[in-house]
Write a protein that holds these residues in place. Structure first.
Motif, PDB file in Angstrom:
ATOM      1  N   HIS A  81       0.980  -1.065  -0.337  1.00  0.00           N
ATOM      2  CA  HIS A  81       0.064  -0.428  -0.233  1.00  0.00           C
ATOM      3  C   HIS A  81       0.837   1.952  -0.253  1.00  0.00           C
ATOM      4  N   ALA A  82       1.829   1.235   0.345  1.00  0.00           N
ATOM      5  CA  ALA A  82       2.527   2.567   0.552  1.00  0.00           C
ATOM      6  C   ALA A  82       3.468   2.293  -0.718  1.00  0.00           C
ATOM      7  N   SER A  83       4.293   1.653  -1.287  1.00  0.00           N
ATOM      8  CA  SER A  83       4.195   1.535  -2.356  1.00  0.00           C
ATOM      9  C   SER A  83       3.681   1.798  -3.413  1.00  0.00           C
ATOM     10  N   HIS A  84       2.353   2.154  -3.380  1.00  0.00           N
ATOM     11  CA  HIS A  84       1.605   2.141  -4.550  1.00  0.00           C
ATOM     12  C   HIS A  84       0.918   3.473  -4.125  1.00  0.00           C
ATOM     13  N   TYR A  85       0.329   4.248  -3.211  1.00  0.00           N
ATOM     14  CA  TYR A  85      -0.002   5.068  -2.820  1.00  0.00           C
ATOM     15  C   TYR A  85       0.822   6.175  -1.832  1.00  0.00           C
ATOM     16  N   GLY A  86       2.045   5.960  -1.899  1.00  0.00           N
ATOM     17  CA  GLY A  86       3.047   6.890  -1.367  1.00  0.00           C
ATOM     18  C   GLY A  86       2.792   7.249   0.164  1.00  0.00           C
ATOM     19  N   PRO A  87       3.519   8.232   0.661  1.00  0.00           N
ATOM     20  CA  PRO A  87       3.328   8.337   2.060  1.00  0.00           C
ATOM     21  C   PRO A  87       2.046   9.480   2.075  1.00  0.00           C
ATOM     22  N   CYS A  88       1.337   8.929   3.417  1.00  0.00           N
ATOM     23  CA  CYS A  88      -0.069   9.623   3.660  1.00  0.00           C
ATOM     24  C   CYS A  88      -0.825  10.192   5.025  1.00  0.00           C
ATOM     25  N   THR A  89      -1.528  10.410   5.296  1.00  0.00           N
ATOM     26  CA  THR A  89      -1.710  11.535   6.724  1.00  0.00           C
ATOM     27  C   THR A  89      -1.561   9.973   7.359  1.00  0.00           C
ATOM     28  N   HIS A  90      -2.738   8.461   6.969  1.00  0.00           N
ATOM     29  CA  HIS A  90      -3.017   7.928   7.700  1.00  0.00           C
ATOM     30  C   HIS A  90      -2.898   6.254   6.769  1.00  0.00           C
ATOM     31  N   PRO A  91      -1.280   6.164   7.268  1.00  0.00           N
ATOM     32  CA  PRO A  91      -0.918   5.068   6.331  1.00  0.00           C
ATOM     33  C   PRO A  91      -1.451   3.705   7.300  1.00  0.00           C
ATOM     34  N   LEU A  92      -1.628   2.848   6.001  1.00  0.00           N
ATOM     35  CA  LEU A  92      -2.520   1.222   6.408  1.00  0.00           C
ATOM     36  C   LEU A  92      -1.639  -0.043   7.290  1.00  0.00           C
ATOM     37  N   VAL A  93      -2.280   0.486   8.004  1.00  0.00           N
ATOM     38  CA  VAL A  93      -1.545  -0.859   9.384  1.00  0.00           C
ATOM     39  C   VAL A  93      -2.996  -1.785   9.671  1.00  0.00           C
ATOM     40  N   VAL A  94      -2.648  -2.787   9.392  1.00  0.00           N
ATOM     41  CA  VAL A  94      -3.481  -4.001   9.205  1.00  0.00           C
ATOM     42  C   VAL A  94      -3.065  -4.489  10.951  1.00  0.00           C
ATOM     43  N   THR A  95      -4.034  -5.595  11.549  1.00  0.00           N
ATOM     44  CA  THR A  95      -4.210  -5.917  12.811  1.00  0.00           C
ATOM     45  C   THR A  95      -5.012  -6.757  12.615  1.00  0.00           C
ATOM     46  N   ILE A  96      -4.946  -7.900  14.288  1.00  0.00           N
ATOM     47  CA  ILE A  96      -5.979  -8.410  13.935  1.00  0.00           C
ATOM     48  C   ILE A  96      -6.965  -8.039  14.773  1.00  0.00           C
ATOM     49  N   SER A  97      -8.772  -7.993  14.183  1.00  0.00           N
ATOM     50  CA  SER A  97      -9.467  -7.783  14.756  1.00  0.00           C
ATOM     51  C   SER A  97     -10.250  -8.444  16.375  1.00  0.00           C
ATOM     52  N   PRO A  98      -9.925  -7.389  17.532  1.00  0.00           N
ATOM     53  CA  PRO A  98     -10.522  -7.866  18.534  1.00  0.00           C
ATOM     54  C   PRO A  98     -11.783  -9.215  18.591  1.00  0.00           C
ATOM     55  N   GLU A  99     -12.344  -9.274  17.975  1.00  0.00           N
ATOM     56  CA  GLU A  99     -13.374 -10.432  17.695  1.00  0.00           C
ATOM     57  C   GLU A  99     -12.399 -11.738  17.547  1.00  0.00           C
ATOM     58  N   LEU A 100     -11.789 -11.753  16.542  1.00  0.00           N
ATOM     59  CA  LEU A 100     -10.420 -12.567  16.919  1.00  0.00           C
ATOM     60  C   LEU A 100      -9.672 -12.749  17.373  1.00  0.00           C
ATOM     61  N   GLN A 101      -9.429 -12.159  18.506  1.00  0.00           N
ATOM     62  CA  GLN A 101      -8.308 -12.490  19.669  1.00  0.00           C
ATOM     63  C   GLN A 101      -9.348 -12.960  20.772  1.00  0.00           C
ATOM     64  N   GLU A 102     -10.236 -12.362  20.683  1.00  0.00           N
ATOM     65  CA  GLU A 102     -11.364 -13.227  21.823  1.00  0.00           C
ATOM     66  C   GLU A 102     -11.444 -14.264  21.759  1.00  0.00           C
ATOM     67  N   ARG A 103     -11.789 -14.737  20.203  1.00  0.00           N
ATOM     68  CA  ARG A 103     -12.407 -16.260  20.056  1.00  0.00           C
ATOM     69  C   ARG A 103     -10.586 -17.255  20.730  1.00  0.00           C
ATOM     70  N   ARG A 104     -10.062 -16.465  20.442  1.00  0.00           N
ATOM     71  CA  ARG A 104      -8.418 -17.180  20.278  1.00  0.00           C
ATOM     72  C   ARG A 104      -8.130 -17.424  21.702  1.00  0.00           C
ATOM     73  N   ARG A 105      -8.164 -16.435  22.529  1.00  0.00           N
ATOM     74  CA  ARG A 105      -8.305 -16.333  24.140  1.00  0.00           C
ATOM     75  C   ARG A 105      -8.895 -17.675  24.473  1.00  0.00           C
ATOM     76  N   GLN A 106     -10.576 -17.592  24.368  1.00  0.00           N
ATOM     77  CA  GLN A 106     -11.146 -18.793  25.013  1.00  0.00           C
ATOM     78  C   GLN A 106     -10.806 -19.852  24.416  1.00  0.00           C
ATOM     79  N   ARG A 107     -10.393 -19.859  22.626  1.00  0.00           N
ATOM     80  CA  ARG A 107      -9.815 -21.438  23.240  1.00  0.00           C
ATOM     81  C   ARG A 107      -8.745 -21.556  23.961  1.00  0.00           C
ATOM     82  N   GLU A 108      -7.873 -20.836  24.057  1.00  0.00           N
ATOM     83  CA  GLU A 108      -6.493 -20.860  25.003  1.00  0.00           C
ATOM     84  C   GLU A 108      -7.188 -21.384  26.079  1.00  0.00           C
ATOM     85  N   GLU A 109      -8.361 -20.651  26.919  1.00  0.00           N
ATOM     86  CA  GLU A 109      -8.310 -21.285  28.220  1.00  0.00           C
ATOM     87  C   GLU A 109      -9.432 -22.130  28.420  1.00  0.00           C
TER      88      GLU A 109
END
Length: 273
Positions: A206-234
């Motif tokens: 994204h940075a190479s195609h659209y260049g520097p921007c005010t809000h760069p793309l930051v991709v993270t795991i959603s809180p819902e998936l993190q919660e599901r994984r936490r429950q599975r671990e418990e």
């Protein structure tokens, strides 16, 4: 009558029917022999042709297996491999019918901008078997930059010309080149790749195609998936680790673990009675 007459050899006279019995026995033997010959002639005249016909029919039906057994040769492995490769090539080169192409297009799920500079293409056999982490990161990228990133998602088996049951591509490529900190590296896109690598690939592309921007793309795991994984671990069962294991010697053991104590069985002898 005197005693002489009582002991006379006349009383040991031959049976009157001796000659008749011998004649009857000879006649019975002759009749049995004639009956045997008559049955043999009947079998030759009626039964034997049917037997020969049945044998000929069996030989006719089994002529190919018998010929294969007689003329058996060792299979040519190179010819078999060549034939299999040729069949696989023909199946890959087979063109899809219009109905098949239409069914594939209808089964695609599209998100974001399909005309964007970055289009993620994912194909998996079935949704339950898809890597949830990669899917979640792709959804996150489209949600945060819907006009700049597109997503095409398919759940189906591969067709002619497609390799592998799983496919992850970006802009039609299964390998991307990333430049970070003056260093270049090639990243192969796979369904079992680390989630951090996939997120880094999306952010750097994204940075190479659209260049520097005010809000760069930051991709993270959603809180819902993190919660599901936490429950599975418990809810997961604890890991059983022997005290002498290398896992127990680590500085950070698993959160849920049962450490088996190290013990040695000692044998003792009973005292004599």
């Amino acid at each position: 009558m005197s005693a002489q007459n009582k002991d006379s050899p006349a009383k040991y006279s031959k049976t009157l029917f001796a000659e008749q019995s011998a004649y009857s026995l000879d006649s019975a033997k002759q009749l049995a022999e004639q009956e045997r010959h008559r049955r043999l002639r009947r079998f030759r005249r009626i039964g034997l042709p049917f037997c020969l016909l049945g044998i000929c029919l069996i030989v006719f039906l089994l002529r190919k297996p018998i010929w294969d057994i007689v003329t058996f040769k060792e299979p040519d492995l190179e010819a078999i491999q060549h034939q299999m490769a040729e069949e696989e090539r023909q199946s890959q080169e087979r063109e899809l019918t219009e109905a098949e192409q239409q069914a594939i297009e209808q089964g695609k799920k599209r998100y974001g901008n399909q005309e964007a500079a970055i289009v993620i293409e994912m194909r998996f056999p079935d949704e339950p078997f898809a890597p949830e982490g990669l899917l979640d990161l792709a959804y996150c990228a489209v949600d945060r930059k819907p006009s700049e990133i597109g997503l095409v998602l398919e759940f189906r088996q591969p067709v002619a010309g497609e390799q592998g049951e799983n496919s992850v591509r970006i802009n039609g490529q299964s390998e991307v080149t990333l430049i970070a900190g003056g260093q270049t590296r090639n990243l192969k896109l796979q369904y079992d790749m680390p989630e951090a690598d996939f997120a880094a690939a999306l952010e750097e592309l994204h940075a190479s195609h659209y260049g520097p921007c005010t809000h760069p793309l930051v991709v993270t795991i959603s809180p819902e998936l993190q919660e599901r994984r936490r429950q599975r671990e418990e809810n997961a069962l604890p890991k059983i680790i022997p005290a002498s294991s290398s896992d127990h010697a680590q500085d950070i053991p698993p959160q849920k673990a049962l450490i088996l104590p190290a013990f040695k069985a000692e044998t003792s002898t009973l005292p004599p009675k």
